[in-house]
Design an enzyme around this catalytic site. Sequence first.
Site, short mmCIF file in Angstrom:
data_model
loop_
_atom_site.label_atom_id
_atom_site.label_comp_id
_atom_site.label_asym_id
_atom_site.label_seq_id
_atom_site.Cartn_x
_atom_site.Cartn_y
_atom_site.Cartn_z
N GLY A 1 -1.28 -12.32 8.45
CA GLY A 1 -2.22 -12.94 9.04
C GLY A 1 -3.59 -13.45 8.98
O GLY A 1 -3.95 -15.06 9.58
N PRO B 1 -4.59 -6.64 0.67
CA PRO B 1 -4.48 -7.31 1.58
C PRO B 1 -5.50 -7.39 2.70
O PRO B 1 -5.19 -8.89 3.26
CB PRO B 1 -2.74 -7.15 2.09
CG PRO B 1 -2.71 -5.49 2.34
CD PRO B 1 -4.04 -5.27 0.64
N ASP C 1 -7.31 -6.03 13.81
CA ASP C 1 -6.95 -4.23 13.97
C ASP C 1 -6.56 -4.61 12.07
O ASP C 1 -5.99 -3.99 12.72
CB ASP C 1 -6.14 -4.11 14.62
CG ASP C 1 -5.88 -2.18 14.44
OD1 ASP C 1 -4.62 -2.15 15.66
OD2 ASP C 1 -6.53 -2.20 14.40
N SER C 2 -7.38 -4.22 11.59
CA SER C 2 -7.40 -4.03 9.98
C SER C 2 -7.74 -2.93 9.13
O SER C 2 -8.54 -2.79 9.69
CB SER C 2 -7.68 -5.22 9.46
OG SER C 2 -9.51 -5.05 9.36
N THR C 3 -6.74 -2.85 8.05
CA THR C 3 -7.20 -1.78 7.01
C THR C 3 -9.32 -2.23 6.54
O THR C 3 -9.44 -3.30 7.16
CB THR C 3 -6.43 -1.69 6.42
OG1 THR C 3 -6.42 -3.04 5.77
CG2 THR C 3 -5.33 -1.01 6.27
N ASP C 4 -9.61 -1.11 5.93
CA ASP C 4 -10.60 -2.09 5.44
C ASP C 4 -11.13 -2.84 4.17
O ASP C 4 -9.60 -3.15 3.97
CB ASP C 4 -11.13 -0.19 4.31
CG ASP C 4 -11.11 0.97 4.90
OD1 ASP C 4 -10.95 1.80 4.66
OD2 ASP C 4 -12.21 0.67 6.35
N HIS D 1 -8.61 2.68 19.95
CA HIS D 1 -7.72 1.07 20.75
C HIS D 1 -8.56 0.80 21.95
O HIS D 1 -8.71 -0.12 21.77
CB HIS D 1 -7.03 2.01 20.74
CG HIS D 1 -6.40 2.01 19.65
ND1 HIS D 1 -5.60 3.37 18.24
CD2 HIS D 1 -5.44 1.38 18.03
CE1 HIS D 1 -4.72 3.24 17.63
NE2 HIS D 1 -4.62 1.94 17.69
N ASP E 1 0.18 0.02 13.45
CA ASP E 1 0.73 1.40 14.63
C ASP E 1 1.17 1.07 15.93
O ASP E 1 1.56 2.17 16.34
CB ASP E 1 -0.33 1.95 14.65
CG ASP E 1 -1.37 1.75 14.84
OD1 ASP E 1 -1.75 1.18 14.48
OD2 ASP E 1 -1.83 1.87 15.99
N GLN F 1 1.06 -1.25 0.01
CA GLN F 1 -0.07 -0.18 -0.09
C GLN F 1 0.62 1.35 -0.31
O GLN F 1 2.41 1.61 0.69
CB GLN F 1 -0.78 0.04 1.10
CG GLN F 1 0.06 0.48 2.20
CD GLN F 1 -0.85 -0.59 3.72
OE1 GLN F 1 -2.40 -0.77 3.67
NE2 GLN F 1 0.10 -1.23 4.84
N1 SAM Z 1 -5.16 1.23 14.52
C1 SAM Z 1 -5.11 1.37 12.82
C2 SAM Z 1 -6.87 2.45 14.10
O1 SAM Z 1 -6.74 2.70 14.56
O2 SAM Z 1 -7.97 2.17 13.32
C3 SAM Z 1 -5.71 1.24 12.10
C4 SAM Z 1 -5.27 -0.13 11.59
S1 SAM Z 1 -3.99 -0.18 11.28
C5 SAM Z 1 -2.63 0.75 10.48
C6 SAM Z 1 -5.29 -1.36 9.91
C7 SAM Z 1 -3.20 -2.38 9.47
O3 SAM Z 1 -3.78 -3.80 9.28
C8 SAM Z 1 -2.25 -2.19 8.29
O4 SAM Z 1 -0.94 -1.64 9.07
C9 SAM Z 1 -2.40 -3.02 6.85
O5 SAM Z 1 -1.19 -3.26 6.37
C10 SAM Z 1 -2.28 -4.65 8.43
N2 SAM Z 1 -3.17 -5.25 7.06
C11 SAM Z 1 -3.78 -5.19 6.27
N3 SAM Z 1 -4.39 -6.64 5.62
C12 SAM Z 1 -3.34 -7.53 6.45
C13 SAM Z 1 -3.26 -9.06 6.03
N4 SAM Z 1 -3.41 -9.72 5.41
N5 SAM Z 1 -2.43 -9.51 7.65
C14 SAM Z 1 -1.73 -8.30 8.61
N6 SAM Z 1 -2.18 -6.88 8.56
C15 SAM Z 1 -2.70 -6.94 7.62
#
Ligand code: SAM
Length: 282
Positions: A141, A165, A158-161, A65, A89, A34
């Site tokens: 994950g 990935p 705690d994933s992205t949308d 969090h 993070d 990304q």
């Molecule tokens: N914790 C933050 C919040 O306050 O909303 C945002 C979420 S955190 C930055 C989302 C993380 O999920 C990203 O760093 C992303 O790289 C990770 N991610 C996405 N797909 C993933 C996967 N398949 N396995 C592990 N991590 C993943």
Amino acid sequence: MNKGDWFIEEFQGQAGALSFKVDEVLFEGESPYQKVKIVKNSFFGNVMLLDDLVMVTDKDEFFYHDMLVHVPMVCVDNPENVLIIGGGDGGSVREVLKHQGVKRVVLCEIDKMVIDVARKYFPDLSNCLDDKRVEVMVADGIKYIKEHKNEFDCICVDSTDPIGPAVGLFTPEFYGYVKDALRVGGVMSAQTESPSWTLERVVGIRKNIEAAFGNAYLYLCPIPCYPSGLWSFALGMKSDKDPVKDFNIERSQIVAKQCKYYNPEIHKAAFCLPNFIRDALK
Ligand code: SAM
């Protein structure tokens, strides 16, 4: 998208947007997964953008969090082993470590660049990653979860949308592996998107959790920096406990003393759903 020195996060097919002034671009990079950008805003402080979507800000990261972590953690008897999937993070790990008795927290984040920029630009979130109870894994994950059965008391997704990935982190199969990775009595929490902007997405994710766990408890939290400001989470429970009737009130009160958002009353109120969401879940 940007307009001059304003950041604009479009949603609903450019029908709407969230916008704030960019005072300074602190970091800009592209990982194999990304686009990663850190900008500074006089109100939000440092802001992390992944693929131009707001992920976390200094100002209001605690809403998210607190609610992703403390709600499931007080629904588990004596949580010792915890897994955070995503969460590079460090904010979720920081919250888990507030619970006495936690012996081990595994952070499984696919993108090392996110961890590296968090260490530099979000020290209040990422300093905890050096705690001796924390294991940081740079891994997918979706793969990691299949290799760990009956190992964790609490798992926070705690994933992205559900794009890129993270797509595979919202399927019934994945939630089935999460259930297998939990010990009996364990609880999973997951961020499940905006019920005001993308209600159909929330309903679909909750259905996938229910398909795997036989239960799924949706709860709400305001998140000022996210589209619409209203967000949802859901629990999958490997027990027949009820997250409102059976949570550990003493531990909830203890951890609430260290929180800016979470407390026992908020815990209970978060599960009260407005009619439009209740109707959609029927
Ligand atoms: N914790 C933050 C919040 O306050 O909303 C945002 C979420 S955190 C930055 C989302 C993380 O999920 C990203 O760093 C992303 O790289 C990770 N991610 C996405 N797909 C993933 C996967 N398949 N396995 C592990 N991590 C993943």
